[in-house]
Design a protein around this motif. Structure first.
Motif, PDB file in Angstrom:
ATOM      1  N   SER A 164     -14.584  13.149  -5.950  1.00  0.00           N
ATOM      2  CA  SER A 164     -13.789  11.882  -6.746  1.00  0.00           C
ATOM      3  C   SER A 164     -13.993  11.110  -5.638  1.00  0.00           C
ATOM      4  CB  SER A 164     -12.818  11.421  -7.760  1.00  0.00           C
ATOM      5  OG  SER A 164     -12.189  11.607  -7.000  1.00  0.00           O
ATOM      6  N   GLY A 165     -14.038  11.617  -4.198  1.00  0.00           N
ATOM      7  CA  GLY A 165     -14.060  10.727  -2.930  1.00  0.00           C
ATOM      8  C   GLY A 165     -12.655   9.851  -3.238  1.00  0.00           C
ATOM      9  N   LEU A 166     -11.447  10.270  -3.689  1.00  0.00           N
ATOM     10  CA  LEU A 166     -10.516   9.494  -4.114  1.00  0.00           C
ATOM     11  C   LEU A 166      -9.350   9.667  -2.833  1.00  0.00           C
ATOM     12  CD1 LEU A 166      -8.646   7.207  -5.736  1.00  0.00           C
ATOM     13  CD2 LEU A 166      -8.031   8.560  -7.253  1.00  0.00           C
ATOM     14  N   ILE A 167      -8.989  11.272  -3.044  1.00  0.00           N
ATOM     15  CA  ILE A 167      -8.131  11.840  -1.943  1.00  0.00           C
ATOM     16  C   ILE A 167      -8.455  12.243  -1.202  1.00  0.00           C
ATOM     17  CG2 ILE A 167      -6.199  13.642  -2.467  1.00  0.00           C
ATOM     18  CD1 ILE A 167      -5.501  11.332  -3.954  1.00  0.00           C
ATOM     19  N   GLU A 168      -7.752  12.531  -0.230  1.00  0.00           N
ATOM     20  CA  GLU A 168      -7.546  13.069   0.864  1.00  0.00           C
ATOM     21  C   GLU A 168      -7.092  13.945   1.225  1.00  0.00           C
ATOM     22  OE1 GLU A 168      -7.768  11.434   4.875  1.00  0.00           O
ATOM     23  OE2 GLU A 168      -7.626   9.356   3.983  1.00  0.00           O
ATOM     24  N   VAL A 169      -7.318  15.005   2.038  1.00  0.00           N
ATOM     25  CA  VAL A 169      -5.758  15.820   2.017  1.00  0.00           C
ATOM     26  C   VAL A 169      -5.415  16.722   3.851  1.00  0.00           C
ATOM     27  CG1 VAL A 169      -4.796  18.728   2.016  1.00  0.00           C
ATOM     28  CG2 VAL A 169      -6.615  17.823   0.147  1.00  0.00           C
ATOM     29  N   SER A 170      -4.464  16.306   4.381  1.00  0.00           N
ATOM     30  CA  SER A 170      -3.915  16.607   5.942  1.00  0.00           C
ATOM     31  C   SER A 170      -5.014  17.797   6.286  1.00  0.00           C
ATOM     32  CB  SER A 170      -2.838  16.297   5.847  1.00  0.00           C
ATOM     33  OG  SER A 170      -1.998  17.408   5.053  1.00  0.00           O
ATOM     34  N   GLU A 171      -4.703  17.704   7.230  1.00  0.00           N
ATOM     35  CA  GLU A 171      -5.467  19.680   8.345  1.00  0.00           C
ATOM     36  C   GLU A 171      -5.001  20.000   8.120  1.00  0.00           C
ATOM     37  OE1 GLU A 171      -6.504  18.312  12.348  1.00  0.00           O
ATOM     38  OE2 GLU A 171      -8.537  17.106  11.307  1.00  0.00           O
TER      39      GLU A 171
ATOM     40  N   THR B 265     -10.768   4.015   2.314  1.00  0.00           N
ATOM     41  CA  THR B 265     -11.660   2.876   2.006  1.00  0.00           C
ATOM     42  C   THR B 265     -11.987   2.335   0.499  1.00  0.00           C
ATOM     43  OG1 THR B 265     -13.134   5.108   1.173  1.00  0.00           O
ATOM     44  CG2 THR B 265     -13.226   3.828   3.383  1.00  0.00           C
ATOM     45  N   LYS B 266     -10.416   3.038  -0.070  1.00  0.00           N
ATOM     46  CA  LYS B 266     -10.437   2.512  -1.255  1.00  0.00           C
ATOM     47  C   LYS B 266      -8.998   2.338  -2.117  1.00  0.00           C
ATOM     48  CE  LYS B 266     -13.619   5.801  -3.572  1.00  0.00           C
ATOM     49  NZ  LYS B 266     -13.815   6.896  -4.414  1.00  0.00           N
ATOM     50  N   PRO B 267      -8.997   0.321  -1.157  1.00  0.00           N
ATOM     51  CA  PRO B 267      -7.153  -0.158  -1.645  1.00  0.00           C
ATOM     52  C   PRO B 267      -7.294  -0.024  -2.850  1.00  0.00           C
ATOM     53  CG  PRO B 267      -9.279  -1.499  -1.284  1.00  0.00           C
ATOM     54  CD  PRO B 267     -10.343  -0.153  -0.464  1.00  0.00           C
ATOM     55  N   LEU B 268      -6.160  -0.586  -3.643  1.00  0.00           N
ATOM     56  CA  LEU B 268      -5.575  -0.494  -5.413  1.00  0.00           C
ATOM     57  C   LEU B 268      -6.837  -2.178  -5.287  1.00  0.00           C
ATOM     58  CD1 LEU B 268      -1.555   0.364  -4.412  1.00  0.00           C
ATOM     59  CD2 LEU B 268      -3.771   1.383  -5.784  1.00  0.00           C
ATOM     60  N   PRO B 269      -7.346  -2.373  -6.609  1.00  0.00           N
ATOM     61  CA  PRO B 269      -7.435  -3.268  -7.057  1.00  0.00           C
ATOM     62  C   PRO B 269      -6.555  -4.432  -6.890  1.00  0.00           C
ATOM     63  CG  PRO B 269      -7.433  -1.937  -8.987  1.00  0.00           C
ATOM     64  CD  PRO B 269      -7.031  -1.226  -7.745  1.00  0.00           C
ATOM     65  N   LYS B 270      -6.442  -5.752  -6.450  1.00  0.00           N
ATOM     66  CA  LYS B 270      -5.404  -6.723  -6.836  1.00  0.00           C
ATOM     67  C   LYS B 270      -5.265  -6.814  -8.366  1.00  0.00           C
ATOM     68  CE  LYS B 270      -7.177  -8.921  -2.691  1.00  0.00           C
ATOM     69  NZ  LYS B 270      -7.779 -10.450  -2.661  1.00  0.00           N
ATOM     70  N   ASP B 271      -3.987  -7.082  -8.569  1.00  0.00           N
ATOM     71  CA  ASP B 271      -3.480  -7.388 -10.189  1.00  0.00           C
ATOM     72  C   ASP B 271      -3.530  -8.699 -10.278  1.00  0.00           C
ATOM     73  OD1 ASP B 271      -2.685  -6.691 -12.490  1.00  0.00           O
ATOM     74  OD2 ASP B 271      -0.168  -7.176 -11.029  1.00  0.00           O
ATOM     75  N   SER B 272      -4.612  -9.114 -11.130  1.00  0.00           N
ATOM     76  CA  SER B 272      -4.794 -10.035 -12.127  1.00  0.00           C
ATOM     77  C   SER B 272      -5.339 -10.401 -13.291  1.00  0.00           C
ATOM     78  CB  SER B 272      -6.625 -10.959 -10.898  1.00  0.00           C
ATOM     79  OG  SER B 272      -7.329 -10.167 -11.572  1.00  0.00           O
ATOM     80  N   MET B 273      -5.135 -11.325 -13.326  1.00  0.00           N
ATOM     81  CA  MET B 273      -5.694 -12.076 -15.252  1.00  0.00           C
ATOM     82  C   MET B 273      -6.889 -11.096 -15.551  1.00  0.00           C
ATOM     83  SD  MET B 273      -4.123 -12.325 -18.422  1.00  0.00           S
ATOM     84  CE  MET B 273      -3.330 -13.924 -17.254  1.00  0.00           C
TER      85      MET B 273
ATOM     86  N   LYS C 140      -4.045   3.259 -12.068  1.00  0.00           N
ATOM     87  CA  LYS C 140      -3.178   2.287 -13.286  1.00  0.00           C
ATOM     88  C   LYS C 140      -1.280   2.803 -12.818  1.00  0.00           C
ATOM     89  CE  LYS C 140      -4.718   0.827 -16.221  1.00  0.00           C
ATOM     90  NZ  LYS C 140      -4.848  -0.381 -16.982  1.00  0.00           N
ATOM     91  N   ASN C 141      -1.386   3.819 -11.862  1.00  0.00           N
ATOM     92  CA  ASN C 141      -0.506   4.768 -11.572  1.00  0.00           C
ATOM     93  C   ASN C 141       0.334   4.273 -10.584  1.00  0.00           C
ATOM     94  OD1 ASN C 141       1.735   6.460 -13.045  1.00  0.00           O
ATOM     95  ND2 ASN C 141       1.473   7.039 -10.372  1.00  0.00           N
ATOM     96  N   LEU C 142      -0.563   3.890  -9.458  1.00  0.00           N
ATOM     97  CA  LEU C 142       0.351   3.571  -8.380  1.00  0.00           C
ATOM     98  C   LEU C 142       0.958   2.838  -8.278  1.00  0.00           C
ATOM     99  CD1 LEU C 142       0.900   4.871  -5.091  1.00  0.00           C
ATOM    100  CD2 LEU C 142      -1.986   3.774  -5.080  1.00  0.00           C
ATOM    101  N   PRO C 143       0.198   1.499  -8.710  1.00  0.00           N
ATOM    102  CA  PRO C 143       0.477   0.218  -8.781  1.00  0.00           C
ATOM    103  C   PRO C 143       1.628   0.047  -8.840  1.00  0.00           C
ATOM    104  CG  PRO C 143      -1.186  -0.223  -9.037  1.00  0.00           C
ATOM    105  CD  PRO C 143      -1.204   1.319  -8.922  1.00  0.00           C
ATOM    106  N   ARG C 144       2.180   0.969  -9.804  1.00  0.00           N
ATOM    107  CA  ARG C 144       3.174   0.609 -11.085  1.00  0.00           C
ATOM    108  C   ARG C 144       4.731   1.680 -10.542  1.00  0.00           C
ATOM    109  NH1 ARG C 144       1.046   1.666 -17.589  1.00  0.00           N
ATOM    110  NH2 ARG C 144       0.564   3.552 -16.552  1.00  0.00           N
ATOM    111  N   ASP C 145       4.595   3.038  -9.606  1.00  0.00           N
ATOM    112  CA  ASP C 145       4.452   3.864  -9.566  1.00  0.00           C
ATOM    113  C   ASP C 145       6.199   3.895  -7.716  1.00  0.00           C
ATOM    114  OD1 ASP C 145       6.657   6.471  -8.858  1.00  0.00           O
ATOM    115  OD2 ASP C 145       4.520   7.674  -9.474  1.00  0.00           O
ATOM    116  N   ARG C 146       6.901   3.256  -8.014  1.00  0.00           N
ATOM    117  CA  ARG C 146       7.483   2.582  -7.194  1.00  0.00           C
ATOM    118  C   ARG C 146       8.321   3.416  -5.898  1.00  0.00           C
ATOM    119  NH1 ARG C 146      13.014  -1.461  -8.172  1.00  0.00           N
ATOM    120  NH2 ARG C 146      10.799  -2.317  -9.479  1.00  0.00           N
TER     121      ARG C 146
END
Length: 397
Positions: free
Chosen positions: A81-88, A98-106, A32-38
């Motif tokens: 959740s497997g959504l975020i990874e942390v650098s070493e 492996t979890k790209p943002l979903p396409k914005d569609s109707m 929800k947030n990342l697509p609209r957080d420029r």
């Protein structure tokens, strides 16, 4: 859990503080947030999706939880959740590739809408933390949007998006949903917008009815005013003349009738065979006719041609004054447009031929009390005899 272990390398249970940190960071990088957080997307694009914890630490809600990068990194390694990874080096985080943002569609927006509910009735001083705590046991919440007015003050209503349609439906189908003993209004987001559409249509219909009512009321008042206050004018001021000599001008008309009564206005153009003379005082038309006839054996000659004269009376007189007023009002409107620059460049600044004064009607009441003004509103007649008239006079001699 296995995916998370492979990504972040941690299996310990998260503390309450760490759970809040995980939830906040995953919201930042969520669907929800990342697509609209420029700003956040720009930072992620600069480094293959990575964003420094130093940068995230400037975000108010995360900053309120912790400003320590090591604490934040340690918490994120406990996410399942497997959504975020942390650098070493524990200095950066990113959304896993492996979890790209979903396409914005109707279809995607409609699907999200079906998982969202509307709730109203919260106190206006309610915080987001309190709302998250309230909905925590009612399903997996992905987003809570606090609805605010133009001054950014909470309106007491929210949109809550759940992870599934069933979770959203379960909350809406509850017999009772209370917050601090206050019953909440709840419905699906679809129902909310349908109701809003009906309300808008109803308000528009009511507004149109009110406008129509006001218009009818105004028209009714205008008609009543017309009945109560009939059009007023001085009677016996207008004289109609017919049959005039060749090349008769308005100056001729004014000179002839002005000898006996003060002339306010002449409605006549050279080449016409008839016209009107308006006198300044009531009954002036008949007095002028009587005086001219008495001085010329019962005849009135205009450029040596005997004219037929008629003083307007009754409906004819009333119609004349009404029409005259309408023309006068129309002339004022045109004059107003001219001075606003709506007439184009013909009479505009920078040259062009001079505009000739136009005869304008004026009643006795309008002219009383200012002699100079009265004279200025009288007809401006031809200053010289027309060329054809001079030739004729020379032939006669």
């Amino acid at each position: 859990m296995a995916e998370n272990d492979a990504t972040n390398g941690h299996t310990e249970a998260a503390t309450d503080l760490e759970k809040k940190i995980i939830k906040q960071i995953e919201y930042y990088f969520g669907d929800k947030n990342l697509p609209r957080d420029r700003f956040l997307r720009q930072k992620a694009d600069e480094d293959d999706g990575w964003v420094t914890l130093e940068c995230l630490g400037t975000f108010n809600r995360l900053k309120a939880l912790s400003e320590d990068a090591d604490v934040i990194a340690k918490a994120l390694r406990k996410s399942d959740s497997g959504l975020i990874e942390v650098s070493e080096d524990n200095k950066k985080v990113r959304r896993v590739t492996t979890k790209p943002l979903p396409k914005d569609s109707m279809e995607a927006r409609q699907e999200a809408k079906s998982r969202t509910i509307y709730c109203k009735g919260f106190p206006k001083d309610t915080s987001l933390d309190q709302l998250e705590e309230f909905f925590a046991d009612k399903g997996k919440v992905t987003t809570i949007i606090m609805r605010k007015d133009v001054e950014r003050i909470f309106k007491g209503s929210v949109f809550v998006e759940f992870a599934s349609v069933d979770e959203a439906k379960a909350v809406v189908d509850r017999e009772s949903l209370k917050y601090k003993e206050e019953e909440l209004i709840k419905m699906t987001k679809d129902e909310y917008f349908k109701n809003k559409g009906k309300e808008k249509a109803q308000h528009k219909e009511e507004a149109n009815k009110e406008k129509k009512k006001e218009k009818e009321s105004k028209e009714g008042k205008d008609k009543e005013a017309e009945k109560e206050e009939p059009f007023k004018y001085d009677h016996g001021c207008v004289l109609h003349f017919k049959n005039v000599g060749e090349q008769t001008s308005r100056e001729d008309i004014r000179s002839l009738f002005g000898e006996k009564e003060e002339v306010a206005w002449v409605d006549f153009n050279r080449g016409d065979n008839e016209g009107f003379v308006r006198f300044s005082t009531e009954g002036g038309a008949q007095r002028a006719v009587d005086a001219l006839k008495e001085a010329n054996d019962g005849k009135v000659l205009i450029r040596e041609v005997e004219s037929t004269l008629r003083v307007l009376e009754g409906d004819e007189e009333n119609d004349y004054w009404v029409k005259s007023k309408q023309q006068q009002d129309k002339g004022r409107q045109k004059k107003g447009k001219y001075f606003k620059g709506e007439q184009g460049g013909r009479w505009g600044r920078g040259g062009g031929r001079k505009r000739r004064n136009i005869d304008r009607p004026q009643t006795k009441k309008q002219s009383e009390g200012n002699e100079d003004e009265t004279k200025a509103t009288h007809t401006r007649f031809d200053d010289e005899e027309p060329t054809a008239k001079k030739v004729k006079a020379e032939d006669d001699s």
